[in-house]
Scaffold this motif. Structure first.
Motif, PDB file in Angstrom:
ATOM      1  N   THR A 281       0.760  -1.281  -0.019  1.00 28.61           N
ATOM      2  CA  THR A 281       0.106  -0.110  -0.010  1.00 28.61           C
ATOM      3  C   THR A 281       1.049   1.249  -0.019  1.00 28.61           C
ATOM      4  OG1 THR A 281      -0.165  -0.203   2.316  1.00 28.61           O
ATOM      5  CG2 THR A 281      -1.971  -1.148   1.049  1.00 28.61           C
ATOM      6  N   LEU A 282       2.031   1.103   0.752  1.00 29.27           N
ATOM      7  CA  LEU A 282       2.917   2.333   0.590  1.00 29.27           C
ATOM      8  C   LEU A 282       3.607   2.538  -0.672  1.00 29.27           C
ATOM      9  CD1 LEU A 282       4.629   2.111   4.073  1.00 29.27           C
ATOM     10  CD2 LEU A 282       3.156   3.487   3.405  1.00 29.27           C
ATOM     11  N   TYR A 283       3.851   1.597  -1.460  1.00 36.19           N
ATOM     12  CA  TYR A 283       4.326   1.450  -2.849  1.00 36.19           C
ATOM     13  C   TYR A 283       3.226   2.272  -3.710  1.00 36.19           C
ATOM     14  CZ  TYR A 283       8.773  -1.254  -2.210  1.00 36.19           C
ATOM     15  OH  TYR A 283       9.896  -1.629  -1.844  1.00 36.19           O
ATOM     16  N   VAL A 284       2.133   1.856  -3.394  1.00 34.79           N
ATOM     17  CA  VAL A 284       0.991   2.431  -4.271  1.00 34.79           C
ATOM     18  C   VAL A 284       0.823   3.954  -4.176  1.00 34.79           C
ATOM     19  CG1 VAL A 284      -1.498   2.330  -5.159  1.00 34.79           C
ATOM     20  CG2 VAL A 284      -0.086   0.230  -4.848  1.00 34.79           C
ATOM     21  N   THR A 285       0.932   4.132  -2.705  1.00 29.98           N
ATOM     22  CA  THR A 285       0.942   5.608  -2.539  1.00 29.98           C
ATOM     23  C   THR A 285       2.052   6.373  -3.206  1.00 29.98           C
ATOM     24  OG1 THR A 285      -0.400   5.197  -0.568  1.00 29.98           O
ATOM     25  CG2 THR A 285       0.560   7.254  -0.578  1.00 29.98           C
ATOM     26  N   LEU A 286       3.213   5.707  -2.915  1.00 28.52           N
ATOM     27  CA  LEU A 286       4.609   6.272  -3.509  1.00 28.52           C
ATOM     28  C   LEU A 286       4.400   6.662  -4.912  1.00 28.52           C
ATOM     29  CD1 LEU A 286       7.161   7.097  -2.479  1.00 28.52           C
ATOM     30  CD2 LEU A 286       7.937   4.874  -3.185  1.00 28.52           C
ATOM     31  N   LEU A 287       3.578   5.640  -5.536  1.00 31.71           N
ATOM     32  CA  LEU A 287       3.632   5.902  -7.097  1.00 31.71           C
ATOM     33  C   LEU A 287       2.811   7.125  -7.595  1.00 31.71           C
ATOM     34  CD1 LEU A 287       3.256   2.213  -8.355  1.00 31.71           C
ATOM     35  CD2 LEU A 287       5.311   3.686  -8.392  1.00 31.71           C
ATOM     36  N   ARG A 288       1.816   7.843  -6.382  1.00 32.50           N
ATOM     37  CA  ARG A 288       1.245   8.895  -7.006  1.00 32.50           C
ATOM     38  C   ARG A 288       2.139  10.030  -7.519  1.00 32.50           C
ATOM     39  NH1 ARG A 288      -3.658  11.536  -6.121  1.00 32.50           N
ATOM     40  NH2 ARG A 288      -4.377   9.556  -4.726  1.00 32.50           N
ATOM     41  N   GLN A 289       3.331  10.299  -6.666  1.00 29.88           N
ATOM     42  CA  GLN A 289       4.034  11.287  -7.028  1.00 29.88           C
ATOM     43  C   GLN A 289       4.808  11.082  -8.439  1.00 29.88           C
ATOM     44  OE1 GLN A 289       7.185  12.342  -4.313  1.00 29.88           O
ATOM     45  NE2 GLN A 289       8.131  13.803  -5.846  1.00 29.88           N
ATOM     46  N   PRO A 290       5.289  10.018  -8.712  1.00 27.41           N
ATOM     47  CA  PRO A 290       5.974   9.955  -9.800  1.00 27.41           C
ATOM     48  C   PRO A 290       5.099   9.943 -11.145  1.00 27.41           C
ATOM     49  CG  PRO A 290       6.062   7.927  -8.758  1.00 27.41           C
ATOM     50  CD  PRO A 290       5.692   9.063  -7.822  1.00 27.41           C
ATOM     51  N   LEU A 291       3.835   9.183 -10.884  1.00 24.16           N
ATOM     52  CA  LEU A 291       2.749   9.270 -12.045  1.00 24.16           C
ATOM     53  C   LEU A 291       2.304  10.712 -12.380  1.00 24.16           C
ATOM     54  CD1 LEU A 291       1.034   5.884 -11.132  1.00 24.16           C
ATOM     55  CD2 LEU A 291       2.584   6.438 -13.268  1.00 24.16           C
ATOM     56  N   GLU A 292       2.078  11.644 -11.346  1.00 28.39           N
ATOM     57  CA  GLU A 292       1.726  12.807 -11.638  1.00 28.39           C
ATOM     58  C   GLU A 292       2.774  13.585 -12.097  1.00 28.39           C
ATOM     59  OE1 GLU A 292       0.611  14.471  -7.872  1.00 28.39           O
ATOM     60  OE2 GLU A 292      -1.336  13.757  -7.953  1.00 28.39           O
ATOM     61  N   GLN A 293       4.038  13.221 -11.760  1.00 26.48           N
ATOM     62  CA  GLN A 293       5.453  13.900 -12.633  1.00 26.48           C
ATOM     63  C   GLN A 293       5.225  13.340 -14.115  1.00 26.48           C
ATOM     64  OE1 GLN A 293       8.746  12.657 -10.346  1.00 26.48           O
ATOM     65  NE2 GLN A 293       8.781  14.598  -9.067  1.00 26.48           N
ATOM     66  N   LEU A 294       5.266  12.220 -14.300  1.00 28.44           N
ATOM     67  CA  LEU A 294       4.964  11.788 -15.890  1.00 28.44           C
ATOM     68  C   LEU A 294       3.932  12.413 -16.405  1.00 28.44           C
ATOM     69  CD1 LEU A 294       5.984   8.035 -15.163  1.00 28.44           C
ATOM     70  CD2 LEU A 294       7.514   9.876 -16.031  1.00 28.44           C
ATOM     71  N   GLY A 295       2.747  12.686 -15.769  1.00 25.24           N
ATOM     72  CA  GLY A 295       1.575  13.254 -16.474  1.00 25.24           C
ATOM     73  C   GLY A 295       2.161  14.706 -16.948  1.00 25.24           C
ATOM     74  N   ASN A 296       2.793  15.272 -15.905  1.00 31.43           N
ATOM     75  CA  ASN A 296       3.198  16.711 -16.257  1.00 31.43           C
ATOM     76  C   ASN A 296       4.151  16.746 -17.366  1.00 31.43           C
ATOM     77  OD1 ASN A 296       3.418  19.518 -15.654  1.00 31.43           O
ATOM     78  ND2 ASN A 296       5.493  19.282 -14.515  1.00 31.43           N
ATOM     79  N   VAL A 297       5.259  15.595 -17.245  1.00 29.11           N
ATOM     80  CA  VAL A 297       6.246  15.651 -18.325  1.00 29.11           C
ATOM     81  C   VAL A 297       5.433  15.572 -19.764  1.00 29.11           C
ATOM     82  CG1 VAL A 297       8.119  14.109 -19.250  1.00 29.11           C
ATOM     83  CG2 VAL A 297       8.130  14.873 -16.894  1.00 29.11           C
ATOM     84  N   LEU A 298       4.648  14.600 -19.943  1.00 31.96           N
ATOM     85  CA  LEU A 298       3.897  14.433 -20.964  1.00 31.96           C
ATOM     86  C   LEU A 298       3.081  15.914 -21.542  1.00 31.96           C
ATOM     87  CD1 LEU A 298       2.235  11.239 -20.622  1.00 31.96           C
ATOM     88  CD2 LEU A 298       4.361  11.778 -21.953  1.00 31.96           C
ATOM     89  N   ASN A 299       2.526  16.669 -20.602  1.00 27.80           N
ATOM     90  CA  ASN A 299       2.155  17.927 -20.996  1.00 27.80           C
ATOM     91  C   ASN A 299       3.334  18.946 -21.553  1.00 27.80           C
ATOM     92  OD1 ASN A 299      -0.497  18.689 -20.690  1.00 27.80           O
ATOM     93  ND2 ASN A 299      -0.480  18.607 -18.475  1.00 27.80           N
TER      94      ASN A 299
END
Length: 618
Positions: A281-299
């Protein structure tokens, strides 16, 4: 170089720095992925009752060490990458500036100043964001995502990993759906910014006309329309970007829901331990930040592609005027000009601007060119400067085709005063000494005395160090023109071209300047670099050319009359008619104009001409 290759080339040239920076950022993110696993181990030890004080201290110390290393490597790597991003910003703006210097006037006729400013400011900043923030976030996010996925699959349970990461597979579909729309809208936003910059530049440059006509409300309305357009285009872009940025965390939340449900089921079935479940569960929570970063990168990528394409389009423009291939005559100009049968028309037009033009001028001589508006006078000056290329073997300098000279060498040998007497927003000294990187004050003062502006400059607050404002806004029209002529003299080139550059100068000052120029252009070589010069004076005012060795009269792109002042007056043609008009003698009958063709008294005629102007003023 295509748009994206601009970035690729920069990264290849700076590969070591980028490798070091990326490695450090990735290392910091990989260290962060170890923390959930350690907390999972602590949870299992607590459940089993095997966790002592020393073990807990060891876990705490290890987590602190990981945090310190992560901060140090992440900070160092980001600084390196951001520094290289700033270097790209500098290089791109330098390339754009150099490119603008090579383009012919036709390009500037088709493109607005505001659009070019938008290239250098807004577009370049978007590209910098890609190669600095974009790269940092992409590396950090990917390293953390891949590291967490590996630890989740290998050390926890691969089925739970699929459940948690499954919704993330929808992100590429979001990119395909929204990516092109974001890219197109970003380009529209940049174009709207360019249009606003153009309007601002025009209003500030023409503020005197705005105030004189009392049309502040008109320009304010136009500016508001431009701003409204920017707001509309930016809001469309924001809505698309915000939708994309919101959908990416949604995928993460769906994965978290699947993990809670499926993970709870595996925990009850004792397939995984409580520590594994907590770590997961901590890993999944941890993934929020990098996925948001990757979304911002795609933007960022979508926006930067639009800006890169705009920059690349400009950098790939080929100037219509270039040095010829093969050996060129890279030698100083001496000052002999000959034009033979020159006929010229602009690209895309079938109408000749100049037709069968033939003339010549030698060092120490002055050629006067007069004619009505649109008669081709300024076009000839543009051809001599090779702002446009003349037809082959029609213009010769020192006996050689002008096309055989390198552009840099040709223009180094010509001193030119444009119609508007353009000045730069710097000091008087730097404007006069524009041809030198470090202007000589004594030489600049000497040139100012020749153009009768030295006395005016001495009255300025800081004399030659006075800032004259944008385009010389703090000066009168006559002062601007005289400083521009002083700049021409300072260059000390073998050719001097003045394009209607005395129109704002009163007649007495004009006579003084022309007398000084005539003495200067006919002088013999001296120890200070003075030498005879070929001078071309283009003017509407006949008083500016009356002492020329030869005067040619342009009409509809052709030479219709030629000769010195006395010869042209004896013809009673266009030149004589213009002379009488400017002298205020337009009511005189044709019979009276058929005067004695003997050599006229030029000084007396100048007095008549000046009296006529004074009569018009009064």
């Amino acid at each position: 170089m295509s748009g994206i290759r601009i970035v690729g080339s920069h990264i290849r040239n700076q590969w070591f720095s980028y490798f070091a920076g990326i490695s450090m950022v990735a290392a910091g993110s990989l260290f962060a992925t170890q923390i959930p696993r350690l907390i999972g181990s602590v949870t299992d030890s607590l459940r089993d009752g095997t966790l002592g004080t020393s073990e807990m201290a060891g876990y705490v110390g290890l987590i602190i060490l990981i945090g310190v290393v992560r901060v140090g490597t992440g900070w160092g790597g980001r600084v390196i990458v951001h520094h290289k991003g700033r270097e790209l910003t500098y290089n791109l703006r330098k390339q754009l500036f150099e490119k603008w210097g090579t383009l012919s006037p036709s390009y500037y006729h088709r493109h607005s100043v505001g659009d070019m400013i938008s290239h250098a400011l807004s577009d370049v900043e978007v590209v910098r964001e890609l190669v600095s923030q974009g790269i940092n976030q992409a590396v950090s996010g990917l390293a953390m995502l891949l590291g967490a996925a590996y630890l989740m699959a290998v050390h926890v349970d691969w089925r739970l990993t699929l459940a948690g990461l499954g919704p993330l597979l929808l992100i590429p579909l979001l990119v395909k759906w929204l990516g092109p729309q974001i890219r197109v809208q970003s380009q529209r936003s940049q174009e709207a910014l360019g249009a606003m910059a153009q309007t601002t530049e025009e209003v500030i440059g023409g503020i005197r006309a705005v105030k004189a006509f009392g049309t502040e409300h008109v320009v304010i309305s136009r500016f508001e329309n431009r701003v409204d357009t920017i707001v509309e285009e930016k809001m469309r872009f924001v809505r698309l970007s915000a939708l994309f940025a919101a959908l990416v965390p949604l995928m993460v939340n769906l994965g978290f829901i699947f993990v809670l449900g499926y993970g709870g089921f595996l925990l009850t079935m004792k397939t995984i331990s409580l520590g594994d479940f907590v770590a997961f569960t901590l890993y999944v929570t941890l993934l929020r930040q990098p996925l948001e970063q990757l979304g911002n990168v795609l933007n960022i990528i979508q926006r930067s592609i639009a800006s890169l394409n705009r920059i690349d389009e400009l950098l790939r423009v080929v100037s219509e005027v270039l040095d010829r291939k093969g050996p060129l005559l890279d030698r100083p100009l001496q000052g002999t000009l000959e034009v033979k049968g020159l006929t010229f028309h602009y690209a895309g037009s079938k109408n000749d601007v100049l037709t069968d033009i033939s003339l010549s001028v030698k060092p120490g001589q002055t050629l006067g060119i007069i004619g009505g508006m649109g008669s081709g006078k300024s076009t000839l000056a543009d051809l001599l400067l090779r702002l446009y290329d003349p037809p082959e073997r029609t213009v010769f300098i020192d006996g050689e085709d002008i096309l055989n000279y390198p552009l840099a060498r040709l223009r180094d040998g010509i001193a030119y005063v444009p119609q508007d007497g353009f000045l730069f927003s710097t000091t008087v000294l730097e404007n006069i000494g524009f041809s030198d990187e470090y202007p000589d004050r004594e030489k600049a003062e000497h040139c100012a005395k020749i153009t009768a502006v030295h006395e005016n400059i001495q009255c300025f607050p800081e004399k030659y160090d006075t800032e004259i404002g944008e385009r010389g806004v703090r000066l009168s029209g006559g002062q601007k023109q005289r400083i521009a002529i002083a700049r021409m003299i300072y260059k000390n080139a073998p050719f001097q071209i003045m394009d209607d550059s005395l129109s704002a100068v009163d007649t007495r000052t004009e006579r003084r300047i022309l007398l000084n120029l005539r003495e200067l252009s006919t002088s013999l070589p001296d120890s200070e670099g003075g030498k005879a010069k070929a001078t071309i004076i283009i003017s509407h005012r006949l008083s500016a050319v009356q002492h020329a060795d030869e005067i040619v009269v342009f009409d509809d792109g052709r030479i219709v009359e030629r000769g010195n002042h006395a010869e042209l007056m004896s013809l009673s043609g266009i030149y004589a008619e213009l002379w009488f008009m400017q002298a205020g003698l337009t009511e005189e009958s044709d019979a009276q104009r058929q005067r004695d063709t003997s050599e006229p008294n030029l000084d007396a005629e100048m007095d008549v001409l000046e009296a006529g102007r004074m009569e018009e003023v009064l």
